[in-house]
Design a protein around this motif. Structure first.
Motif, PDB file in Angstrom:
ATOM      1  N   GLU A   9       2.740   8.412  49.181  1.00  0.00           N
ATOM      2  CA  GLU A   9       2.114   9.577  48.534  1.00  0.00           C
ATOM      3  C   GLU A   9       3.172  10.623  48.177  1.00  0.00           C
ATOM      4  O   GLU A   9       3.201  11.158  47.074  1.00  0.00           O
ATOM      5  CB  GLU A   9       1.063  10.213  49.451  1.00  0.00           C
ATOM      6  CG  GLU A   9      -0.213   9.404  49.636  1.00  0.00           C
ATOM      7  CD  GLU A   9      -0.059   8.266  50.649  1.00  0.00           C
ATOM      8  OE1 GLU A   9       1.014   8.149  51.281  1.00  0.00           O
ATOM      9  OE2 GLU A   9      -1.015   7.479  50.799  1.00  0.00           O
ATOM     10  N   ALA A  48       0.457  12.271  43.545  1.00  0.00           N
ATOM     11  CA  ALA A  48       0.375  11.535  44.815  1.00  0.00           C
ATOM     12  C   ALA A  48      -0.595  10.363  44.747  1.00  0.00           C
ATOM     13  O   ALA A  48      -0.492   9.397  45.501  1.00  0.00           O
ATOM     14  CB  ALA A  48      -0.032  12.490  45.942  1.00  0.00           C
ATOM     15  N   SER A  49      -1.525  10.415  43.799  1.00  0.00           N
ATOM     16  CA  SER A  49      -2.526   9.339  43.717  1.00  0.00           C
ATOM     17  C   SER A  49      -1.932   8.035  43.182  1.00  0.00           C
ATOM     18  O   SER A  49      -2.589   7.003  43.166  1.00  0.00           O
ATOM     19  CB  SER A  49      -3.707   9.789  42.852  1.00  0.00           C
ATOM     20  OG  SER A  49      -3.293   9.898  41.513  1.00  0.00           O
ATOM     21  N   ALA A 107       0.332   6.523  44.681  1.00  0.00           N
ATOM     22  CA  ALA A 107       0.944   5.910  45.866  1.00  0.00           C
ATOM     23  C   ALA A 107       0.816   4.391  45.877  1.00  0.00           C
ATOM     24  O   ALA A 107       1.774   3.676  46.163  1.00  0.00           O
ATOM     25  CB  ALA A 107       0.328   6.509  47.129  1.00  0.00           C
TER      26      ALA A 107
END
Lengths: 295, 271
Positions: B178, B188-189, B191
């Motif tokens: 993330e 961060a999405s 990841a």
């Protein structure tokens, strides 16, 4: 110095009026050499580039510090013509085969004229021999990958071999993401070399400048026998954004500034840029004397 | 290796809510374990559990990042994210181990060092840096096990060792996926998309020579069968401790230095 700047300030004001006036008219184009003026990124004032240089890259109007390249920093600190660069031929490869990394390095190299984010070598400062290295925040945020870690380690080793004091000027966003675990391991590698340096009873001066965070602050930056930080430098482990996002804490304005760290007992000295060199000289002199006693 | 999990699936397995933590390993392998608390400066940090215990007749200093199993414990332990006082406790305990010639066992399981106001105020960077340097001078064998999550400098700080084992579905990386995605792609999405490129699985790290051995887990993960990796770990840890204890301290430190000295991949032009 003050008189010199005052004199130029008038010229700048005059020029500003003249230049801006002419530009609005759009009739004649003044032939101004490129780079003659620099715009302060903080107060937006136009300043004679010469005056900025003469003032150690500090804005004469608002007093804020310009972020400077590694070469400029080096030139500010070492005796002219004394620098012999080491490990120039170390170049970045792409250890994880990370998409787009080679292209990125290539582009930044062209923009900065540097191979990597760390410039290192031997020089004299006020005629005293030193091993000196400078991180360059203009090169991928001065981030530490394999090359930076290797160059830092080799510089520490050269300092041990030649029994010379070591000065490292830090400016880094931390470990370089694109080299993954190899970047993380550079923290261990540099700390290991500093353990040997420590055993050899040699002086290591860490100079921390804006910004120094993450894997660099959590390795060699914080391991100096003496740690000097430049005024207003941002220094920390976790990024402010990360802290705000994950913890949702309100952070005070001066959080992670050099003064904040000084107050918390994490630094020896916080200093104005214009006093940095004389402070380094003084510290080198103190430690040279100690060496003489040994002999 | 068993199982064909993707890097992102391994990230999920390493963080699985039912996955055992260091506590189980310590109490199984060293039933006489006695916890020793505090850094003698500021506080005790429950994110790091340290103490002395005997594993198959070898008395060891055992130091573990402990996320906690109950909610209450997880909150108290800051989900396994140590503060500077945690790392300073480690410094105290490894010096103690050296004094009494006890081998050291590090158990790594953390998303990273705690990122917060208090942690920064008390010198998170200084604590990690000083611990890293100290571990290169400790004249007693160190064995590390990456149990589940090995996140950034917070993991590396107790990851300096003479022999490193890693559980099959554990991960070890420069940052959480993330955090990595947030830094490189400001999102961060992403990841799950970057996990593969990060090369954070045990297989990747074994291939790079960062870890020495992979300990298999039961199909489906450690939480499916608690004891599969534990018996293998007991054998490996004691075997290695015994052989490392044969080395004289000078050789031990030289080998440790040499191991970390070689890390890094770069090109050096000959001209």
């Amino acid at each position: 110095m003050a008189n010199f700047l005052d004199k130029h300030r008038e010229k700048v004001v005059m020029f500003n009026q003249q230049y801006r006036g002419k530009r609005k008219l759009k009739t004649t184009k003044i032939d101004v050499p490129e780079n003659l003026f620099t715009r302060c990124p903080f107060c937006q004032d136009l300043i004679l580039t010469e005056a900025v240089e003469a003032n150690d890259y500090v804005c004469p109007y608002c007093g804020k510090y310009f972020q400077i390249s590694g070469r400029k920093r080096l030139a500010m600190l070492v005796d002219p013509g004394s620098f012999i660069e080491y490990d120039k031929k170390l170049k970045t490869s792409n250890p994880l085969n990370f998409p787009g990394y080679e292209e990125k390095i290539h582009k930044v190299s062209l923009e900065t004229g540097e191979n990597e984010a760390f410039i290192s070598g031997k020089a004299t400062i006020d005629r005293m021999n030193v091993m000196i290295g400078v991180l360059d925040s203009h090169f991928l945020m001065g981030s530490m990958g394999s090359v930076v870690g290797e160059k830092v380690t080799r510089l520490i080793e050269a300092s041990i071999t030649e029994r010379l004091p070591l000065v490292i000027v830090c400016a880094s966003g931390g470990a370089r993401m694109q080299e993954g675990i190899f970047s993380l391991m550079q923290m261990a590698k540099t700390a290991a070399a500093l353990a040997r340096h420590n055993d050899a009873r040699l002086f290591y001066l860490s100079v921390i400048t804006h910004p120094t965070t993450g894997g660099v602050s959590a390795s060699f930056a914080m391991l100096g026998d003496i740690i000097v930080a430049e005024k207003d430098a941002l220094i920390g482990f976790a990024g402010k954004r990360v802290i705000a996002q994950t913890i949702k804490e309100d952070l005070p304005d001066h959080f992670q500034t050099a003064d904040f760290l000084l107050e918390k007992g994490m630094l020896d000295i916080v200093i104005e840029r214009k006093e940095l060199k004389q402070t380094i000289v003084k510290l080198l002199q103190f430690h040279r004397q100690e060496e003489d006693h040994d002999r | 290796m068993t199982g064909n999990h993707s890097a992102w699936e391994k990230v999920q397995l390493a963080r699985h809510a039912q996955r055992p933590t260091a506590k189980l390993l310590i109490h199984t392998l060293a039933p006489d374990f006695l916890e020793l608390k505090g850094d003698r400066c500021f506080a005790n940090d429950d994110a790091i559990v340290g103490g002395i215990g005997t594993i198959d007749k070898i008395t060891m200093t055992i130091i573990a990042e402990e996320k906690g199993t109950t909610l209450e414990e997880k909150i108290r332990n800051h989900f396994g994210m140590p503060h500077p006082e945690g790392y300073r406790k480690v410094m105290r305990l490894v010096r103690q181990a050296e004094k009494f010639s006890r081998p050291i066992l590090f158990l790594i399981d953390t998303p990273g060092a705690y990122p917060g106001f208090e942690a920064e105020s008390r010198g998170q960077a200084e604590a990690i840096a000083s611990l890293l340097r100290l571990l290169f001078t400790i004249k007693t064998p160190i064995i590390a096990v990456v149990l589940s999550e090995g996140g950034s400098g917070g993991a590396l700080a107790i990851g300096i060792a003479d022999y490193i084992l890693m559980l099959e579905n554990a991960t070890y990386s420069i940052l959480s996926p993330e955090g990595f995605a947030a830094i490189l792609y400001k999102d961060a999405s992403l990841a799950n998309k970057v996990a593969d490129d990060m090369k954070l699985t045990a297989d990747d790290l074994f291939a790079y020579g960062i870890i020495d051995e992979i300990i298999p887990e039961a199909a489906g993960g450690w939480h499916i069968d608690n004891y599969t990796p534990l018996s293998a770990l007991q054998t490996k840890i004691t075997e290695k401790a015994r052989s490392l204890l044969q080395l004289d301290p000078k050789t031990l430190l030289e080998n440790r230095q040499a191991r970390y000295r070689r890390y890094g991949i770069y090109v050096e032009d000959k001209t």
